[in-house]
Design an enzyme around this catalytic site. Sequence first.
Site, PDB file in Angstrom:
ATOM      1  N   HIS A  68     -11.141  -5.974   7.872  1.00 48.39           N
ATOM      2  CA  HIS A  68     -11.803  -5.631   6.610  1.00 48.39           C
ATOM      3  C   HIS A  68     -13.041  -4.774   6.840  1.00 48.39           C
ATOM      4  O   HIS A  68     -13.900  -4.689   5.965  1.00 48.39           O
ATOM      5  CB  HIS A  68     -12.230  -6.896   5.863  1.00 48.39           C
ATOM      6  CG  HIS A  68     -11.116  -7.816   5.500  1.00 48.39           C
ATOM      7  ND1 HIS A  68     -10.543  -8.670   6.406  1.00 48.39           N
ATOM      8  CD2 HIS A  68     -10.464  -8.007   4.327  1.00 48.39           C
ATOM      9  CE1 HIS A  68      -9.582  -9.365   5.813  1.00 48.39           C
ATOM     10  NE2 HIS A  68      -9.518  -8.982   4.547  1.00 48.39           N
TER      11      HIS A  68
ATOM     12  N   GLU B  35       0.817  -1.215   0.000  1.00 44.18           N
ATOM     13  CA  GLU B  35       0.000   0.000   0.000  1.00 44.18           C
ATOM     14  C   GLU B  35       0.849   1.261   0.000  1.00 44.18           C
ATOM     15  O   GLU B  35       0.517   2.249  -0.669  1.00 44.18           O
ATOM     16  CB  GLU B  35      -0.941  -0.017   1.205  1.00 44.18           C
ATOM     17  CG  GLU B  35      -2.060  -1.038   1.106  1.00 44.18           C
ATOM     18  CD  GLU B  35      -1.621  -2.461   1.391  1.00 44.18           C
ATOM     19  OE1 GLU B  35      -2.356  -3.408   1.031  1.00 44.18           O
ATOM     20  OE2 GLU B  35      -0.529  -2.632   1.983  1.00 44.18           O
TER      21      GLU B  35
END
Length: 337
Positions: free
Chosen positions: A129, A60
């Site tokens: 998540h 990321e």
Amino acid sequence: MPTMNMIQALNSALDVMLTEDPNTLIFGEDVGYFGGVFRVTDGLQKKHGLTRCFDAPISEGGIVATAIGMGAFGLRPIPEIQFADYILPAFDQLVSEAARLRYRSNGEFWAPITVRSPYGGGIFGGQTHSQSPEAIFAHITGLKTVIPSNPYDAKGLLIASIEDDDPVIFLEPKRLYNGPFDGRHEQALKTWAGDPMAEVPAGRYTVPLGKAAIVREGTEATVLAYGTMVHVALAGIEDSGVDAELIDLRSIVPLDVDAIVASVKKTGRCVILHEASRFGGFGGELSALVQERCFYHLKSAVQRVAGWDTPYPHAFEWDYFPGPARLAAALKRTMED
């Protein structure tokens, strides 16, 4: 005019920008050949080619750093972080580089990047998540934070974000992608007060950043919400019997202060609703704003309805969410003060 759910609307926005602006490109984990874990980028690589929509390594920080470099040299990259929970490895790049680049270079460089990411719970994704980190980004001067609540706004806001010269964090509520009619939990139906499909123009249009929408007009209280919580609020208002005005903020940075102040001065009461944990959440900023700007118009204390102050509780996901019943109770309390 075609009807679309939020996934289709976002896909349409990306397709429009890839078609009309040769400087735009999309990259991230699984966004290319696979079309994204939620299918938002489905078909874009096949239509626009490997150089316009491509997969990136699981890094990321690397994804966002690359986007910043691309933006500084004239491109308008649209990186995707697969889940908002995973964006923290890129936090230093967003804070120390993207948010400050225009200022520190005296306008010579800037970072016109739009970081898309699914956020929030509702898919039984567990602690890694399902988080709602919008307040973290709202605190960083130089970043804009956008959160749509419906397909029409999702497309218009995404195009406006891509065309903006500042870095934008574009958070997509997962519970609204298809509309919560998947039958996996009975509570899903109780938090939805609208149709998952909406009429969405096929071509280019924008919804301006920093302009809230009055979803429901009312006279007795103001409810401030964004994303999934707009639909929770509609259901809760109906259950409460209170004639509440509902404001969909659409973006929390920039924030439509004028719309908030005008509504609270009219109703004299305010309830703030968000999915993220209450302590340190964006609701605290909204509460302070209302207190500072509307003090002499308030008839009762500002109420906040939010998630629990705990790590995301996978086993108790639907209890953690602020539902219609909790909002209705807050509205009734504010009417009693």
